[in-house]
Motif scaffolding. Structure first.
Motif, PDB file in Angstrom:
ATOM      1  N   ALA A  85     -13.242   0.337  18.581  1.00 56.75           N
ATOM      2  CA  ALA A  85     -13.689  -0.589  17.534  1.00 56.75           C
ATOM      3  C   ALA A  85     -13.512  -2.016  18.028  1.00 56.75           C
ATOM      4  N   HIS A  86     -14.249  -2.929  17.398  1.00 55.12           N
ATOM      5  CA  HIS A  86     -14.108  -4.347  17.716  1.00 55.12           C
ATOM      6  C   HIS A  86     -12.962  -4.871  16.869  1.00 55.12           C
ATOM      7  N   ASN A  87     -11.828  -5.092  17.522  1.00 55.62           N
ATOM      8  CA  ASN A  87     -10.530  -5.339  16.869  1.00 55.62           C
ATOM      9  C   ASN A  87     -10.028  -4.012  16.295  1.00 55.62           C
ATOM     10  N   SER A  88      -9.775  -3.069  17.213  1.00 52.93           N
ATOM     11  CA  SER A  88      -9.402  -1.701  16.813  1.00 52.93           C
ATOM     12  C   SER A  88      -8.062  -1.649  16.076  1.00 52.93           C
ATOM     13  N   GLU A  89      -7.187  -2.628  16.315  1.00 54.11           N
ATOM     14  CA  GLU A  89      -5.887  -2.631  15.634  1.00 54.11           C
ATOM     15  C   GLU A  89      -6.082  -2.647  14.116  1.00 54.11           C
ATOM     16  N   PHE A  90      -7.064  -3.436  13.640  1.00 49.38           N
ATOM     17  CA  PHE A  90      -7.331  -3.526  12.208  1.00 49.38           C
ATOM     18  C   PHE A  90      -7.907  -2.201  11.679  1.00 49.38           C
ATOM     19  N   ASP A  91      -8.991  -1.717  12.295  1.00 49.54           N
ATOM     20  CA  ASP A  91      -9.660  -0.507  11.794  1.00 49.54           C
ATOM     21  C   ASP A  91      -8.735   0.707  11.829  1.00 49.54           C
ATOM     22  N   TYR A  92      -7.962   0.838  12.916  1.00 53.10           N
ATOM     23  CA  TYR A  92      -7.052   1.978  13.060  1.00 53.10           C
ATOM     24  C   TYR A  92      -5.929   1.898  12.014  1.00 53.10           C
ATOM     25  N   ARG A  93      -5.419   0.699  11.745  1.00 56.52           N
ATOM     26  CA  ARG A  93      -4.369   0.525  10.726  1.00 56.52           C
ATOM     27  C   ARG A  93      -4.885   0.925   9.344  1.00 56.52           C
ATOM     28  N   ILE A  94      -6.122   0.513   9.035  1.00 60.01           N
ATOM     29  CA  ILE A  94      -6.697   0.846   7.729  1.00 60.01           C
ATOM     30  C   ILE A  94      -6.858   2.362   7.585  1.00 60.01           C
ATOM     31  N   LEU A  95      -7.348   3.019   8.640  1.00 61.45           N
ATOM     32  CA  LEU A  95      -7.510   4.482   8.589  1.00 61.45           C
ATOM     33  C   LEU A  95      -6.170   5.192   8.408  1.00 61.45           C
ATOM     34  N   LYS A  96      -5.166   4.773   9.183  1.00 58.17           N
ATOM     35  CA  LYS A  96      -3.840   5.400   9.061  1.00 58.17           C
ATOM     36  C   LYS A  96      -3.268   5.196   7.663  1.00 58.17           C
ATOM     37  N   THR A  97      -3.498   4.006   7.102  1.00 55.32           N
ATOM     38  CA  THR A  97      -2.999   3.715   5.747  1.00 55.32           C
ATOM     39  C   THR A  97      -3.621   4.657   4.728  1.00 55.32           C
TER      40      THR A  97
END
Length: 453
Positions: A85-97
């Motif tokens: 993802a473009h800025n994967s830290e954000f997208d991955y955090r949202i999915l894990k949440t």
């Protein structure tokens, strides 16, 4: 395998955001193999600035599925994948949440196209998705919507894979994939390969590249490696865990990538590249009578050849063609030793430069064309060849007579704009090997399009 995704959210306090839209493309490094796109009812308020940015409002989401209704599909499409993802830290955090709210642990490896772009396309003005894709000539529709941004990220990631000469991305993907599989069957590996032109990479179970090769038919060549009984093939058969590949469309691109990537990766089973793949060169000098003489001679360390040849036989064959095509003298081209006129003068195929009957200015004009056509010294030009599919072309950039690198384009404005063109190019080494590969290919392939810049 990669799961390239983009997520739109409600905004709000950290870790209290909800997903309003998600788009996921399962990508095998060459093509999209599966996709999932959906609006999501976040069951919470959407911040006004987010509504203005994305155009997604609460009314649009009333009948959309809630996250728990699509969670199984998200797990399936991202199984055994690296999330990109473009800025994967954000997208991955949202999915894990979201998964944590369901009491389900969600764990995947991730790759960030912002970080990859900073490494592989340095010195860009901005690395935001909108500005970066614009600078690279990548078309984006539905900006700030999950599907539009995810598709743009797929195109960007494909370009980044091509620019990754060290193959760090591919090695990591193979390592992840092999951990989730039993030892592969050689027949299964072959069945997944294309019968097309490109470069292939043979990996061991740790993802390391143990052999790099190039072929006009990747599947056929790998089949040979897996069935031959020679020493190298037997070592490959024992160590292979996976084969990845890059389609190039162009044989020239495949030859250049193979040469560069063997030097960069130093695979265990590749023989060291011979320093002199070419032994003969085309040289010129002006004799005491003022005529340009051409010669095929062994490569000289202290003198740069006009072009090079693998062996003397191919050099002499080339010279015979030049004599015929440009009405040159066999004596002045070193093909005939005689004190008098050349044989061709006797059959009226030479205008008499060998006996000073044709004036030097007239003869030299034709000889100079041969030199000009077979050298790109001090030239600015691009070479356009076949691409990986029917909508695409490959491009090589030569600047001030130096090979700068190669890339792919599918829109004319990408090569007409010098800044975009240079951003598309994967920088590559300029050395004797690349010069020989390019010049040899230019001689052999009449369909190659050459544009002077």
């Amino acid at each position: 395998m990669y799961a390239i995704l983009d997520i739109e959210t409600t905004g709000g306090k950290y870790n209290e955001e909800g997903i309003t839209e998600i788009a996921i493309y399962r990508f095998d490094g060459h093509k999209v193999t599966d996709q999932f796109i959906s609006l999501i009812n976040p069951e919470r308020e959407i911040q006004p600035f987010v509504v203005n940015l994305t155009g997604i409002n609460s009314n649009m989401l009333k009948n959309a599925p809630k996250f728990y209704e699509v969670a199984k599909r998200i797990v399936e499409i991202t199984e055994d994948c690296i999330i990109v993802a473009h800025n994967s830290e954000f997208d991955y955090r949202i999915l894990k949440t979201e998964f944590r709210r369901l009491g389900f642990p969600f764990k995947r490896k991730t790759l960030c196209t912002v970080e990859l772009s900073q490494q592989l396309i340095p010195n860009m003005e901005s690395y935001s998705l909108g500005k970066l894709t614009r600078a690279l000539g990548i078309p984006v529709s539905d900006r700030h919507r999950a599907n539009g941004d995810a598709l743009a990220t797929v195109k960007l990631f494909k370009m980044l894979l091509n620019k990754d000469s060290d193959k760090k991305i591919i090695k990591q993907a193979v390592k992840v994939e092999q951990k989730s599989k039993l030892a592969p069957n050689l027949k299964e590996i072959i069945e997944e390969l294309p019968s097309e032109t490109g470069v292939y990479y043979i990996h061991d179970a740790d993802g390391n590249i143990i052999y790099i090769g190039k072929s006009n038919n990747i599947r056929k060549r790998i089949t040979q490696h897996f069935t031959n009984k020679n020493s190298k093939s037997k070592k490959i058969q024992v160590k292979v865990a996976a084969v990845t590949y890059e389609k190039t469309g162009s044989e020239l691109v495949a030859l250049l990538k193979e040469s560069e990537e063997i030097k960069t990766n130093k695979p265990l089973l590749n023989r060291a590249l011979k320093r002199n793949l070419f032994t003969q060169g085309l040289y010129s000098f002006i004799d005491s009578n003022g005529y340009i003489n051409l010669r095929i001679e062994s490569i000289k360390k202290d003198k740069k050849p006009i072009t090079t040849f693998t062996n003397r036989k191919s050099g002499i064959s080339f010279m015979n063609k030049m004599v015929e095509s440009y009405d040159l003298c066999t004596k002045l081209c070193g093909l005939e030793k005689t004190e008098s006129s050349c044989f061709n003068y006797g059959i009226e195929d030479c205008f008499g430069a060998c006996i000073k009957k044709e004036i030097p200015e007239a003869y030299n004009k034709r000889a100079s064309v041969v030199i000009e056509k077979n050298s790109y010294e001090n030239k600015d030009m691009i070479l356009i060849d076949r691409g990986r599919d029917i909508h695409e072309k490959s491009v090589l950039l030569i600047k001030d007579g130096v090979f700068r690198g190669l890339g792919f384009f599918d829109l004319n404005h990408q090569i007409n704009n010098r800044d975009i063109l240079e951003s598309l190019i994967t920088p590559m080494q300029n050395n004797r090997d690349t010069q020989h590969i390019i010049q040899s290919y230019m001689r052999r392939n009449k369909h190659l399009k050459i544009i002077q810049l």
